[in-house]
Design an enzyme around this catalytic site. Structure first.
Site, PDB file in Angstrom:
ATOM      1  N   ASP A   1      38.757  49.775  47.065  1.00 40.18           N
ATOM      2  CA  ASP A   1      38.790  48.672  46.056  1.00 40.18           C
ATOM      3  C   ASP A   1      37.215  48.278  45.664  1.00 40.18           C
ATOM      4  O   ASP A   1      36.606  47.463  46.653  1.00 40.18           O
ATOM      5  CB  ASP A   1      39.556  47.513  46.683  1.00 40.18           C
ATOM      6  CG  ASP A   1      39.766  45.968  45.741  1.00 40.18           C
ATOM      7  OD1 ASP A   1      39.228  46.300  44.650  1.00 40.18           O
ATOM      8  OD2 ASP A   1      40.135  45.124  46.279  1.00 40.18           O
TER       9      ASP A   1
ATOM     10  N   LYS B   1      33.137  43.794  42.729  1.00 44.85           N
ATOM     11  CA  LYS B   1      32.676  43.022  43.858  1.00 44.85           C
ATOM     12  C   LYS B   1      30.986  43.135  44.246  1.00 44.85           C
ATOM     13  O   LYS B   1      30.771  44.189  44.084  1.00 44.85           O
ATOM     14  CB  LYS B   1      33.421  43.557  45.402  1.00 44.85           C
ATOM     15  CG  LYS B   1      34.729  43.184  45.282  1.00 44.85           C
ATOM     16  CD  LYS B   1      35.357  43.987  46.505  1.00 44.85           C
ATOM     17  CE  LYS B   1      36.858  43.944  46.843  1.00 44.85           C
ATOM     18  NZ  LYS B   1      37.435  42.411  46.863  1.00 44.85           N
TER      19      LYS B   1
ATOM     20  N   ARG C   1      48.282  42.713  44.321  1.00 51.15           N
ATOM     21  CA  ARG C   1      49.586  42.362  43.530  1.00 51.15           C
ATOM     22  C   ARG C   1      49.963  43.005  42.669  1.00 51.15           C
ATOM     23  O   ARG C   1      51.396  42.945  42.351  1.00 51.15           O
ATOM     24  CB  ARG C   1      49.254  40.751  43.661  1.00 51.15           C
ATOM     25  CG  ARG C   1      48.177  40.479  42.484  1.00 51.15           C
ATOM     26  CD  ARG C   1      47.675  39.133  42.683  1.00 51.15           C
ATOM     27  NE  ARG C   1      47.007  38.775  43.516  1.00 51.15           N
ATOM     28  CZ  ARG C   1      46.367  37.775  43.596  1.00 51.15           C
ATOM     29  NH1 ARG C   1      46.455  36.442  43.204  1.00 51.15           N
ATOM     30  NH2 ARG C   1      45.339  37.420  44.775  1.00 51.15           N
TER      31      ARG C   1
HETATM   32  N1  BES Z   1      41.203  43.761  48.826  1.00 53.13           N
HETATM   33  C1  BES Z   1      40.939  42.585  48.695  1.00 53.13           C
HETATM   34  C2  BES Z   1      41.145  41.486  49.944  1.00 53.13           C
HETATM   35  C3  BES Z   1      40.465  41.703  50.933  1.00 53.13           C
HETATM   36  C4  BES Z   1      39.417  40.817  51.091  1.00 53.13           C
HETATM   37  C5  BES Z   1      40.748  42.265  51.833  1.00 53.13           C
HETATM   38  C6  BES Z   1      38.812  41.096  52.414  1.00 53.13           C
HETATM   39  C7  BES Z   1      40.327  42.649  53.039  1.00 53.13           C
HETATM   40  C8  BES Z   1      38.962  41.945  53.537  1.00 53.13           C
HETATM   41  C9  BES Z   1      41.854  41.799  47.240  1.00 53.13           C
HETATM   42  O1  BES Z   1      42.165  43.054  46.325  1.00 53.13           O
HETATM   43  C10 BES Z   1      40.743  41.024  46.636  1.00 53.13           C
HETATM   44  O2  BES Z   1      39.930  41.511  46.163  1.00 53.13           O
HETATM   45  N2  BES Z   1      41.381  39.965  46.506  1.00 53.13           N
HETATM   46  C11 BES Z   1      40.800  38.869  45.682  1.00 53.13           C
HETATM   47  C12 BES Z   1      41.603  38.189  44.964  1.00 53.13           C
HETATM   48  C13 BES Z   1      40.954  37.017  44.259  1.00 53.13           C
HETATM   49  C14 BES Z   1      40.354  37.739  42.651  1.00 53.13           C
HETATM   50  C15 BES Z   1      41.882  36.124  43.655  1.00 53.13           C
HETATM   51  C16 BES Z   1      39.910  38.020  46.925  1.00 53.13           C
HETATM   52  O3  BES Z   1      40.669  37.788  47.942  1.00 53.13           O
HETATM   53  O4  BES Z   1      38.872  37.458  46.368  1.00 53.13           O
HETATM   54 ZN    ZN Z   2      42.453  44.943  47.227  1.00 53.87          ZN
HETATM   55 ZN    ZN Z   3      40.666  43.377  45.132  1.00 49.83          ZN
END
Ligand code: BES
Ligand code: ZN
Ligand code: ZN
Length: 492
Positions: free
Chosen positions: A267, A274, A348
């Site tokens: 990801d 990110k 999601r």
């Molecule tokens: N894979 C991440 C969530 C995550 C964060 C998993 C840290 C393990 C450790 C997920 O896909 C993500 O990036 N979520 C975002 C959502 C936001 C953009 C609404 C997040 O949590 O910042």
């Molecule tokens: Zn993710």
């Molecule tokens: Zn993500």
């Protein structure tokens, strides 16, 4: 693995030699009498410095060397501070610090159960926790170290008064931890090798000669099934997405549980990219998928009586000329449309198609595992997973399995009031909510793709699935979170 461990169960402490470590657990009451039984067993007298440590209430661990019977390690616990994980955690730490060049035998004395029956669920599981500790502490992930270490043999002897029960605990511990280690290996593997295709290859390899059936849907099949949610997220990578479907159907099963696991093999965030720090652990964004695969592995070995369906959307969230973009509208297999406001909320989106597909099997319940939100980790820290459900029976059963296995589940709000935050002016639903309650809005998003009358639980495992400092056996590598939990939940 650090050692090639051979487990033995016996009813009295073996005669040990210089290359052995004998481990005891005693209540820390600061009295000399507590340690007398160990002196008698080894036919020796502890010297004054050992006696001082043994009776000092602030010392929790004492190691004593003998002339010809090896080392003796005494863990001193305070009853008020005990948890169901104490023995597992202590023994995992003990194995990690064991000198692999010197030790050949580990003899662990399991204390009498009657002193712990209030805390533990059963005598068998109490014993199992000791054996699991040794096996978890023995895990390492060293395939990428160029200097190869030997894997010396280690006899792990567990001493307990109820031998029959101890034997069955040992069998269960070995099978369960083998499954946990399979999940850990998958999560630890870097994304450069563990692409969706490689994930499938490893699953197929591990499930040959088992009762688990493995099926896949490639890109063409995903297109035929209108699974545009999975296809959209996967489009930014040269490694195409795959939907992996597992089936475990024991004879006379009365119930079918569908397990859905987020399988983002990397990801990057996609175009909503990110920062570097946030990307470091994102090879582990398929820990939900690994938890599901590990659970199937354990179910087959432990001959669990319930039928299982596994649905695992595998994709890489990367960036190329075809990447899905903020502002895109994705039309899912269910017919519902998603407005993509942030490509980093990709889990999601792939789960939307996966949950809809899982419902087609008409299971008695659907449980999903996903490293879904950083917000859940902010709320609960790294030890507990967030649980979201409207089904009180399932919530209770899962919570109990979590308390028993110490893979803790913590329920978070799941009321429909939060649904408003996912409104989209242009599509049926937006893929992000507002600033607050990010774990909850993610859960409400997923619920949207479930059939209303199928009991549903979402577990956000973003915290506990990845390495953390909170126990000895989760410090260095991915934890395999969910496999011990589910093995217990499904066995009930
Ligand atoms: N894979 C991440 C969530 C995550 C964060 C998993 C840290 C393990 C450790 C997920 O896909 C993500 O990036 N979520 C975002 C959502 C936001 C953009 C609404 C997040 O949590 O910042
Ligand atoms: Zn993710
Ligand atoms: Zn993500």
């Amino acid at each position: 693995m650090k050692f090639s461990v051979k487990i033995k169960t016996v009813s009295s402490h073996p005669k040990t030699g210089v290359d052995a470590l004998s481990v005891f657990f005693l209540e820390n009451k600061g009295k000399k009498t507590e340690f007398k039984s160990i002196e008698e067993l080894f036919n020796l007298k502890f010297n004054s410095s050992s006696n001082k440590l043994l009776t000092d209430e602030d010392t929790s661990k004492v190691e004593i060397q003998t002339e010809d019977k090896g080392n003796i390690l005494i863990f001193k616990f305070k009853k008020a501070e005990l948890t169901v994980d104490y023995f597992r955690d202590s023994l995992a730490g003990c194995l990690q610090s064991l000198n692999s060049a010197a030790a050949k035998e580990l003899a662990v004395s399991i204390p009498e159960y009657c002193d712990f029956s209030e805390l533990f669920d059963s005598e068998e599981y109490f014993s199992q926790s000791f054996i699991e500790g040794v096996l978890l502490g023995n895990y390492d992930f060293s395939v990428y170290k160029s200097k190869k270490k030997r894997t010396p043999k280690l006899n792990a002897v567990f001493v307990g008064s109820n031998l029959k029960l101890l034997k069955s605990a040992a069998v269960k511990a070995e099978k369960t931890i083998e499954a946990v280690c399979f999940a850990k290996d998958l999560v630890n593997e870097p994304a450069i090798t563990l692409t969706p295709r490689e994930f499938v290859r490893r699953v197929k390899k591990n499930f040959t000669d088992t009762s688990v059936k493995v099926k896949t849907m490639n890109e063409a099949a995903l297109k035929r099934n209108k699974m545009n949610a999975i296809l959209s997220v996967g489009r930014g990578s040269d490694n195409p997405p795959i939907l992996l479907v597992l089936e475990y159907k024991p004879a006379r099963a009365k119930e079918t549980i569908a397990l859905v696991g987020k399988g983002i093999t990397y990801d990057s965030g996609g175009l909503s990219i990110k920062p570097t720090d946030g990307m470091l652990e994102m090879k582990g964004d398929m820990a939900g998928a690994a938890a599901v695969v590990g659970t199937f592995f354990a179910a087959d070995k432990l001959k669990i009586g319930k039928a299982l369906i596994g649905v695992i959307p595998l994709a890489e969230n990367l960036i190329n000329g075809s990447s899905y973009k903020p502002g895109d509208i994705v039309s899912t297999a269910s017919g519902k449309t998603i407005e993509v406001k942030n490509t980093d909320a990709e889990g999601r989106i792939v789960l939307a198609d996966a949950l809809e597909y899982a419902c087609k099997f008409k299971p008695n319940a659907v449980i999903d595992f996903a490293t879904l939100t950083g917000a859940c980790v902010v709320a609960l820290g790294e030890f507990a997973a967030g649980m979201f459900t409207k089904d009180r029976t399932l919530a209770g059963k899962l919570k109990r399995a979590g308390d028993k296995t110490y893979e803790i589940l913590w329920e978070l709000p799941f009321m429909d009031a939060y649904k408003k935050l996912l409104k989209s002016d242009i599509a049926d639903i937006s893929n992000i909510g507002s600033r607050w309650g990010g774990a909850i809005t993610a859960a409400k998003f997923l619920e949207n793709f479930m059939e209303k009358d199928i009991p549903y639980v979402h577990l956000d495992i973003a915290g506990p699935a990845l390495k953390h400092e909170l126990t000895s056996y989760t410090k260095k590598w991915a934890t395999g979170f969910g496999v011990r939990l589910m093995s217990d939940f499904l066995s009930e």
